[in-house]
Write an enzyme that holds these catalytic residues in place. Sequence first.
Site, short mmCIF file in Angstrom:
data_model
loop_
_atom_site.label_atom_id
_atom_site.label_comp_id
_atom_site.label_asym_id
_atom_site.label_seq_id
_atom_site.Cartn_x
_atom_site.Cartn_y
_atom_site.Cartn_z
N MET A 32 5.38 60.83 52.32
CA MET A 32 6.45 61.54 51.50
C MET A 32 7.40 62.04 52.34
O MET A 32 8.50 62.90 51.97
CB MET A 32 5.99 62.45 50.42
CG MET A 32 5.02 61.98 49.53
SD MET A 32 5.08 62.76 47.99
CE MET A 32 4.44 64.24 48.28
N GLY A 38 0.19 65.20 61.76
CA GLY A 38 -0.56 64.86 60.81
C GLY A 38 -0.14 63.15 60.65
O GLY A 38 -1.08 62.28 60.79
N HIS A 39 0.86 62.91 60.02
CA HIS A 39 1.62 61.52 59.95
C HIS A 39 1.52 60.75 61.10
O HIS A 39 1.19 59.57 61.24
CB HIS A 39 2.82 61.81 59.46
CG HIS A 39 3.08 62.40 57.90
ND1 HIS A 39 3.76 63.58 58.07
CD2 HIS A 39 2.74 62.24 56.75
CE1 HIS A 39 3.58 64.25 56.88
NE2 HIS A 39 3.00 63.21 55.94
N ASP A 159 -6.30 64.08 52.59
CA ASP A 159 -6.14 64.15 50.91
C ASP A 159 -7.54 63.18 50.49
O ASP A 159 -7.42 62.16 50.27
CB ASP A 159 -4.94 63.28 50.46
CG ASP A 159 -3.56 64.47 50.94
OD1 ASP A 159 -3.21 65.12 49.98
OD2 ASP A 159 -3.20 64.08 52.12
N ARG A 196 4.10 70.97 53.22
CA ARG A 196 4.20 72.14 52.53
C ARG A 196 4.01 73.32 53.08
O ARG A 196 4.35 74.54 52.74
CB ARG A 196 3.29 72.21 51.17
CG ARG A 196 3.52 71.29 50.33
CD ARG A 196 2.86 71.12 48.86
NE ARG A 196 3.60 70.46 47.71
CZ ARG A 196 2.89 69.40 47.65
NH1 ARG A 196 1.97 68.62 48.20
NH2 ARG A 196 3.58 68.60 46.60
#
Length: 286
Positions: A32, A38-39, A159, A196
């Site tokens: 997103m 992390g990405h 996730d 976030r």
Amino acid sequence: MTVTVFNKIIDVKNTVNEWRKNNKTIGLVPTMGALHNGHASLIKKAKETCDKVVVSVFVNPIQFGPNEDYNKYPRDLESDRRLCEEMGVDIIFAPTPTEMYGEGAKLSNTDITFVCPPYNLIDCLCGKSRPGHFDGVATVVLKLFNIVTPDYAFFGQKDAQQLFILKKMVKDLNLNLTIIPCPIVRESDGLALSSRNTYLSKEERERALTISKALNYVHTLYKKGITDSATLFDSAVSVLDKEIEPEYIEFRDYETFNKTDTVKENTLIAIAAKVGNTRLIDNIII
Ligand code: AMP
């Protein structure tokens, strides 16, 4: 090499068709945006595994509830583009909601087709407080799979429920690709990276740290021989900052996704908690 940013599905399809003619293997990293390390770890793995890498950047409206942070979710395509370019990504696919779901469509199952994952997997953990969330995730991911037709798709263990549901979707719907799970990337003090985290004040960030500390403590106790979930639950609560109200702390067999009273190998220990107004999730797999 510059990364190409496409907004249109047809442009991605045309490029992918060219790659296919040349027998290239294709990796997809769905995100997103507001990309962080992390990405980047997923992108690195994709680069190591595949000839061509597509990163999708799409804040997917149908996976947000009406009172969630869809509008304020961080968006910074230029910074995402720079990171992808540095990492040698071939294509960023950054569609608009209209491109994905059509002009004038109500973004609900009155107007569009949804993928509905098994109730046993969505009526628990994050699915409990976010009704419809995983239907939205599964739907957009299946669409991305159909658009990009990847051989491999890369998802973070961060996730864990999402990853489990998507692997099940691939199996149940006979999709022709392999999902590669990637480990959680953390700050040096243990906080799991998340887009976030930018919402957190300095003070909230300190409090948020107790989430990974609680998971670490549970892991330490497990290694000392404590396997009873109820005992480990209480230990986790004792470490969490007193102002943090955990939404859940759950122990699940990561083979079956059933709750487990006894922690053993391949047990998922997952926490969701609100720190101020920011909802954070973290987990470990024993
Ligand atoms: P998002 O942009 O938050 O939807 O995340 C896109 C992908 O990056 C998902 O597969 C996430 O699980 C993964 N991801 C997000 N944060 C992390 C992290 N800290 N470590 C590893 N993967 C992550």
